[in-house]
Design an enzyme around this catalytic site. Structure first.
Site, PDB file in Angstrom:
ATOM      1  CG  HIS A 107      -2.326   0.588   0.815  1.00 45.10           C
ATOM      2  ND1 HIS A 107      -3.455   0.442   1.580  1.00 45.10           N
ATOM      3  CD2 HIS A 107      -2.713   1.357  -0.244  1.00 45.10           C
ATOM      4  CE1 HIS A 107      -4.469   1.078   1.004  1.00 45.10           C
ATOM      5  NE2 HIS A 107      -4.040   1.639  -0.097  1.00 45.10           N
ATOM      6  CG  ASP A 136      -6.082  -0.301   4.792  1.00 49.63           C
ATOM      7  OD1 ASP A 136      -5.844  -1.268   5.532  1.00 49.63           O
ATOM      8  OD2 ASP A 136      -5.222   0.237   4.067  1.00 49.63           O
ATOM      9  CG  ASP A 140      -2.331   1.923   5.338  1.00 49.81           C
ATOM     10  OD1 ASP A 140      -2.022   1.121   6.241  1.00 49.81           O
ATOM     11  OD2 ASP A 140      -2.835   1.548   4.253  1.00 49.81           O
TER      12      ASP A 140
HETATM   13 MN   LIG Z   1      -3.427  -0.490   3.678  1.00 56.37          MN
END
Ligand SMILES: [Mn+2]
Length: 317
Positions: A107, A136, A140
């Site tokens: 990612h 997700d 992140d």
């Molecule tokens: Mn991710």
């Protein structure tokens, strides 16, 4: 689809990179999807011409540098250079007004896809900001300072939004103002494994987030109503779909599976609602790792194909 100018072509970017993650394998994700022949079906049913582009390690100078780092970051020069290539490719296709699908890859490439889309849309529509749906299990959004793992696949939202600044020369210093996304039009869906520091960042920046608990409480349809309302009906949307948003029952072949995720039906509904909004212009599908849970790779790949088809309005084929 009102923001697309070229509805005859579908751009597919295979981003075969995995240096943002602790183990290799995600670089084989694009091939696993392409091998199924799903894009031939899509091309036929939607009467689209496919434009394929493959990006892979091996042909840029950072590969030969020993990847020294500040703050203990893992392979920052390489990850940054890969994301920059992704950003530039997505930008080139999106500025033509084509729908762009990017297949990851880990990612960290998301810092490339959203930034490339943001720049292209600002250019095409007089400074218009994009909306971003980040689907997700994880947020992140760690910064180089807050990250425990120091892996860049846990940081793309922080860099793409400007929360994290370039920590050293050659590391995301290619991001320009035109690349930076507006967190006021950013929504998380499916979160269930978020670091304490990330929770603070999300709260401090007032970022809209629908956790799995929220989804269980109000249902995925209501979540999508609210998410699309929040982003705004006149806003082009980029969706960055991490396969780990799905429950491991449907997506076991991924680096960091987390229990109690979206069912495949819920995941497909998210993609379908994005398509039906008419505003989806770019889509990522990342973190399929064929080296993990190999016996059930077909289940994961099938789920990925269903998400793509639904995102393109071909959920029934
Ligand atoms: Mn991710």
């Amino acid at each position: 689809m009102r923001f697309l100018a070229d509805r005859k072509h579908l751009a597919i970017i295979a981003a075969k990179f995995s240096c943002g993650a602790p183990r290799a394998g995600a670089e084989k994700g694009p091939e696993a999807i392409i091998r199924t022949g799903v894009f031939n079906d899509i091309a036929k049913k939607a009467n689209l011409s496919l434009v394929f582009e493959t990006l892979a390690p091996g042909d840029h100078p950072h590969q030969t540098l020993s990847d020294t780092s500040i703050l203990g970051l893992k392979r920052p020069l390489e990850v940054s250079a890969d994301a920059q290539r992704v950003s530039s490719s997505v930008y080139q296709q999106a500025r033509l007004g084509r729908f762009v699908l990017t297949l990851g890859g880990d990612h960290s490439i998301g810092a490339g896809t959203v930034s490339g889309t943001a720049k292209a849309i600002r250019e095409r529509f007089q400074g218009q900001d994009i909306g971003v749906l980040w689907i997700d299990a994880h947020a992140d959004i760690n910064t180089p300072e807050t990250s425990v793992s120091k892996r860049l696949h846990g940081m793309p939202v922080a860099f793409a939004s400007g929360i994290a600044k370039s920590p050293q020369e050659g590391v995301f210093d290619w991001l320009e103002e035109s690349h930076i996304i507006d967190l006021g039009k950013f929504v998380y869906i499916g979160l269930r494994d978020v670091d304490e520091a990330e929770k603070e960042i999300i709260a401090r920046n007032n970022i809209k987030a629908f956790t799995m608990d929220d989804i269980r409480r109000i249902g995925i349809e209501t979540v999508m109503d609210e998410a699309l309302d929040y982003i705004g009906k006149e806003t082009p949307v980029h969706a960055s779909y991490d396969i780990d948003s799905l429950d491991p029952e449907w997506a076991p072949s991924t680096g960091f599976p987390v229990p109690s995720g979206l069912s495949l039906n819920e995941g497909m509904l998210v993609a379908k609602r994005l398509h039906e909004s008419g505003n989806l212009i770019t889509l990522d599908l990342v973190e399929i790792n064929p080296d993990i849970a190999t016996a059930r790779l077909d289940v994961t790949v099938n789920a990925g194909c269903e998400l793509i088809k639904n995102g393109l309005g071909l959920g029934d084929c």
